[in-house]
Design a protein around this motif. Sequence first.
Motif, short mmCIF file in Angstrom:
data_model
loop_
_atom_site.label_atom_id
_atom_site.label_comp_id
_atom_site.label_asym_id
_atom_site.label_seq_id
_atom_site.Cartn_x
_atom_site.Cartn_y
_atom_site.Cartn_z
N THR A 136 0.81 -1.13 0.11
CA THR A 136 -0.12 0.00 -0.04
C THR A 136 0.96 1.23 0.05
OG1 THR A 136 0.01 0.05 2.21
CG2 THR A 136 -1.87 -0.86 1.42
N LEU A 137 0.15 2.23 -0.22
CA LEU A 137 0.86 3.67 0.13
C LEU A 137 1.06 3.48 1.55
CD1 LEU A 137 -1.54 6.00 -1.75
CD2 LEU A 137 0.60 5.58 -2.48
N VAL A 138 2.19 4.51 1.99
CA VAL A 138 2.55 4.53 3.53
C VAL A 138 2.57 3.16 4.13
CG1 VAL A 138 1.44 7.12 3.59
CG2 VAL A 138 0.03 4.85 4.48
N ASN A 139 3.12 2.32 3.49
CA ASN A 139 3.40 0.98 4.08
C ASN A 139 4.32 1.10 5.19
OD1 ASN A 139 5.22 -1.74 4.24
ND2 ASN A 139 3.41 -2.46 3.22
N ALA A 140 4.18 0.32 6.07
CA ALA A 140 4.79 0.58 7.53
C ALA A 140 6.50 0.29 7.15
CB ALA A 140 4.22 -0.20 8.79
N ASN A 141 6.55 -0.98 6.50
CA ASN A 141 8.07 -1.50 6.43
C ASN A 141 9.02 -0.96 5.60
OD1 ASN A 141 7.07 -3.68 8.24
ND2 ASN A 141 5.26 -3.51 6.63
N VAL A 142 9.16 0.40 5.56
CA VAL A 142 9.77 1.22 4.66
C VAL A 142 11.24 0.59 4.49
CG1 VAL A 142 10.91 3.45 4.15
CG2 VAL A 142 8.61 3.21 5.23
N TYR A 143 12.00 0.07 5.61
CA TYR A 143 13.31 -0.34 5.81
C TYR A 143 13.47 -1.95 5.48
CZ TYR A 143 13.16 4.44 7.30
OH TYR A 143 12.95 5.59 7.29
N ASP A 144 12.43 -2.45 5.07
CA ASP A 144 12.30 -3.90 4.76
C ASP A 144 12.80 -3.88 2.83
OD1 ASP A 144 11.72 -6.32 3.24
OD2 ASP A 144 10.06 -6.90 4.50
N PRO A 145 13.96 -4.56 2.76
CA PRO A 145 14.40 -4.09 1.54
C PRO A 145 13.54 -4.81 0.38
CG PRO A 145 15.60 -5.92 2.68
CD PRO A 145 14.82 -5.09 3.71
N HIS A 146 12.51 -5.37 0.73
CA HIS A 146 11.61 -6.00 -0.20
C HIS A 146 10.26 -5.16 -0.49
CE1 HIS A 146 13.49 -9.67 -1.40
NE2 HIS A 146 13.62 -9.88 -0.24
N VAL A 147 10.19 -3.86 0.41
CA VAL A 147 9.10 -3.30 0.34
C VAL A 147 9.25 -1.87 -0.55
CG1 VAL A 147 7.61 -1.57 1.99
CG2 VAL A 147 8.12 -3.87 2.45
#
Lengths: 390, 390
Positions: A112-123
Amino acid sequence: MKRQLFRVFWLVILSFTAQAQTLLVEKQRFETKAFTTESGVTLPAVVVGYESYGTLNEKKDNAILITHFFSGTSHAAGKYSESDPLPGYWDTIIGPGKAIDTNKFFVISSDTLVNANVYDPHVITTGPASLNPKTGKAYGLDFPVVTIGDFVEVQKRLLDSLGIDKLYAVAGASMGSFQALEWAVRYPDKVERLVHVIGAATMDAWTVAALEKWALPIRLDPNWNQGNYYEGEKPIAGLTATMLNITQDAMHPTIYNASFKDFEVLDEPAMKDIRVLPKINQVLAQRAAARARLQDANHVLYLIRASQLFTAGMNQDLEGALARIQAKVLLMPSSGDLLLRPEGVRSLYDTLKRMNKSVSISEINGGWGHLDGLFSIGSKQAELAAFLAE
Amino acid sequence: MKRQLFRVFWLVILSFTAQAQTLLVEKQRFETKAFTTESGVTLPAVVVGYESYGTLNEKKDNAILITHFFSGTSHAAGKYSESDPLPGYWDTIIGPGKAIDTNKFFVISSDTLVNANVYDPHVITTGPASLNPKTGKAYGLDFPVVTIGDFVEVQKRLLDSLGIDKLYAVAGASMGSFQALEWAVRYPDKVERLVHVIGAATMDAWTVAALEKWALPIRLDPNWNQGNYYEGEKPIAGLTATMLNITQDAMHPTIYNASFKDFEVLDEPAMKDIRVLPKINQVLAQRAAARARLQDANHVLYLIRASQLFTAGMNQDLEGALARIQAKVLLMPSSGDLLLRPEGVRSLYDTLKRMNKSVSISEINGGWGHLDGLFSIGSKQAELAAFLAE
């Protein structure tokens, strides 16, 4: 010796089978220009990640969209590499021969937009942590408020870009159910089936207040600094506290207690010094901190707001919105859900039934509470397969 | 004219009756020296406030002790002055002719150690906000951890000072039930009846984690400063967030939603700017801030810890502790309690029954959830009176 050889033989067979069954998935990137949010702001560009399982047929009529939950990502099934410790969150029901059969369906899921897991390399996501092209710095709180409707519109553009005009089904758990329902209301002629898991049709006062409890610790963390922390220390302590809240609210006490069998009330160090946390709280805090390291605090605040503002159809007329639905609907609340309680879904069922919609309800009883929508979804394998075969 | 005179006449009568019925109470002060806490620290002096309703008879065998809940005070009934907007929290059941009949009983209630409401002019307590005689400054986190057992020991000294050797009954709601139960376990020959309302017999992993959620916002507030804030700005923002958490956890969604009838999901200002809270959250925050102004953040942290460490008897052998009880027991969980769930009390009932104790259980069904122990206790008036008459 003979016995050992036999064992090795079976290990080889088993490992071959396991490899053959691992659904390997690849994260992809979708960009769309000039996206105007429901709150009325036009973002010059929006980027989100997505992944798919199975093959789109020639008619492009076998697509199933999976919409993710609050702290989730597009990673609904399979693994990015053989060595991943765990597959995607709904891997139990998505894959070859499973309820959402990737031998038949083209299953697609996006961040989604504004996904929480910004620092997950797969996001891959766009939100307050993204660069604001006007300033060359992170948007922070200047990023516009986004809604469940906005999430749906980005998914719509992604599907359009792939030439998919109709969804065989849309399915989502929790915040994913909000998006799935919004799809069926907003694009009734494009959604043939709706699977709504541990969800709701609208937010009530209690849930809006409950969601705010998740936001409070972030705002209190001095590092949060009104959302301007991208060039300094991140509000990890606040975000960790938020993760502690979310994890607990998503679980039922019964399973919670069962999973802490060695718990002891009389925690000697905690009795000797107020500065020392009880051991169980230390363990929980460590786990939450590990999750927080992959996340962005502002993104979490935006997800909270998007959830707080959700009501199917995104207007004051919920009944009018639900009346638009043409999809066949399968509702799957969790009987022990303490976050998005089953009562709300039962009442949604009654409303849709009264409107003569094609709707069925099947409660999940796995003991996890809200998390049954993820952890106990396997118990609904046959039912789900039958619903999708109709 | 005649009619007007008639009206005045009735007003006089009514106001006279109202005055006659108002139980006026006076806060008193109890001091005891050299108090050693369960955590092993000796405090040179401990002071708590108390109040009483009714008259102690000559034999001193008509005393009923009321132990207060987490955010409560000794103010269980009556008013300090005619103009008080509200009476004490259990005024419905304590007073002349009520279930806990002050025409028969001498009812006494004291503030606990580390009482939350330090800045309520009617509260007298000893805790981290008190002056440490060694330094001449507030104790802060150097105050020792205190337990439910310590609360009981202070009450014991207060009763001793009044020459009360035996309790006709002890009754408490929530954290008050912990103290009441601890009384019956610790002093089995001094407690004749135990009324245990919306309580528990021991803390489980889930509740210890839930209680920690209340502590998190205080610790995150930069003004908290590891508990050293008595000479500077107080951590009001953190404490306000804590109060928001407590209020919500104590209520059931059904009554919560019913009490916000004009709630609207689509909150326009909140959709336009992430910095603006939804209206309902603004209202709730204002209410919580008003409560926080009378409270001390460290005291709340100590109350959380005292609750987290509670298990009847304060040793690893809960069954052994419960076996000591000689009192007749009345258990009153709330069926809709989401904080101290009724399952735990039902299981306490089974255990006591198996031990051949005199125990009965009567669930409160008022729709408030945990708060039924305060707001719906009136529905148990007759049952409670009968229990006390036995």
